[in-house]
Write an enzyme that holds these catalytic residues in place. Structure first.
Site, PDB file in Angstrom:
ATOM      1  N   ASN A 233     -26.233   4.024 -22.089  1.00 56.61           N
ATOM      2  CA  ASN A 233     -24.924   2.667 -21.222  1.00 56.61           C
ATOM      3  C   ASN A 233     -25.790   1.311 -21.288  1.00 56.61           C
ATOM      4  O   ASN A 233     -27.179   1.524 -20.038  1.00 56.61           O
ATOM      5  CB  ASN A 233     -24.667   3.821 -19.816  1.00 56.61           C
ATOM      6  CG  ASN A 233     -23.803   2.838 -18.494  1.00 56.61           C
ATOM      7  OD1 ASN A 233     -23.187   1.931 -18.569  1.00 56.61           O
ATOM      8  ND2 ASN A 233     -23.638   2.670 -17.743  1.00 56.61           N
ATOM      9  N   ILE A 234     -25.228   0.765 -21.604  1.00 60.53           N
ATOM     10  CA  ILE A 234     -25.946  -1.154 -21.460  1.00 60.53           C
ATOM     11  C   ILE A 234     -25.664  -1.581 -20.466  1.00 60.53           C
ATOM     12  O   ILE A 234     -23.857  -2.051 -20.758  1.00 60.53           O
ATOM     13  CB  ILE A 234     -25.932  -1.047 -22.950  1.00 60.53           C
ATOM     14  CG1 ILE A 234     -26.278  -0.187 -23.914  1.00 60.53           C
ATOM     15  CG2 ILE A 234     -26.743  -2.759 -22.975  1.00 60.53           C
ATOM     16  CD1 ILE A 234     -26.798  -1.299 -25.313  1.00 60.53           C
TER      17      ILE A 234
ATOM     18  N   CYS B 292     -39.560  -4.990 -23.733  1.00 61.97           N
ATOM     19  CA  CYS B 292     -39.057  -3.879 -22.723  1.00 61.97           C
ATOM     20  C   CYS B 292     -40.013  -3.836 -23.136  1.00 61.97           C
ATOM     21  O   CYS B 292     -41.572  -4.033 -22.983  1.00 61.97           O
ATOM     22  CB  CYS B 292     -37.379  -3.152 -23.301  1.00 61.97           C
ATOM     23  SG  CYS B 292     -37.794  -3.342 -24.961  1.00 61.97           S
TER      24      CYS B 292
END
Length: 201
Positions: free
Chosen positions: A111-112, A136
């Protein structure tokens, strides 16, 4: 901007391949590296554009290298707290941290959050934040999505965007990430010139 790799190769802005640092080889007679400081880039480090860089999570071995970039800002795309050593480095060097906590998920449960990506891009688009580093954990998926959406703003064709993404993600490339970049709507965001003007501290 020129960054020298460990095999003597000089990486220009146009060379978007990730630098994969090898551990330095030392001998007993050369433990002080002849008085020279080693600059070790973080995993998957590369220049995205003038004043914009990307990488995996930097640790203390990378601090001297990051210092040489003259960073003003770091965009951190993970939800976990920034380590104390990293916070101290930021404080000592006057670097501002922008944290956008995107959970690291594996397919098919990806789920971006589009709004979070937009917020991160707004930081990238503001040249007052340059030079900046986007990172990240490994510098592959979350960082790849932010950079891919930036490329859409820069009017790159999808095949070039996907090619750049795949060079960093390699065997871990995700169809869901590429689908997200393909569907990302840039119409509401200001378009960029082909490149940023370099902004030094």
């Amino acid at each position: 901007m020129r960054v020298e790799g460990f095999e003597g190769k000089v990486y220009e802005a146009a060379d978007l391949s990730p630098l994969r640092p090898n551990p330095p080889i030392t001998t007993e007679d050369d433990n002080d590296n002849n008085g020279e400081e080693l600059f070790v880039p973080p995993l998957n480090f590369a220049m995205v554009d003038n004043g914009v860089f990307r990488s995996g999570f930097p640790d203390s071995a990378n601090f001297s290298f990051l210092q040489s970039l003259g960073l003003r800002s770091i965009i951190y795309l993970c939800p976990e707290s920034y380590p104390e050593a990293n916070n101290e480095f930021l404080k000592a060097n006057g670097i501002r941290l922008f944290q956008f906590g995107i959970d690291g998920c594996k397919e098919p449960f990806v789920n971006i959050p589009e709004e979070t990506i937009r917020e991160a891009l707004n930081v990238v688009l503001d040249v007052k934040n340059h030079p900046l580093l986007i990172h990240c954990k490994r510098g592959k998926h979350r960082t790849g999505c932010v950079v891919g959406c930036l490329r859409k703003l820069q009017r790159w064709c999808l095949s070039s965007i996907f090619d750049e993404y795949q060079r960093f993600a390699a065997a871990k490339a995700r169809v869901s990430d590429q689908r997200f970049m393909e569907k990302f709507d840039v119409s509401g965001m200001k378009h960029l010139p082909i490149t940023f003007s370099c902004s030094k501290r």
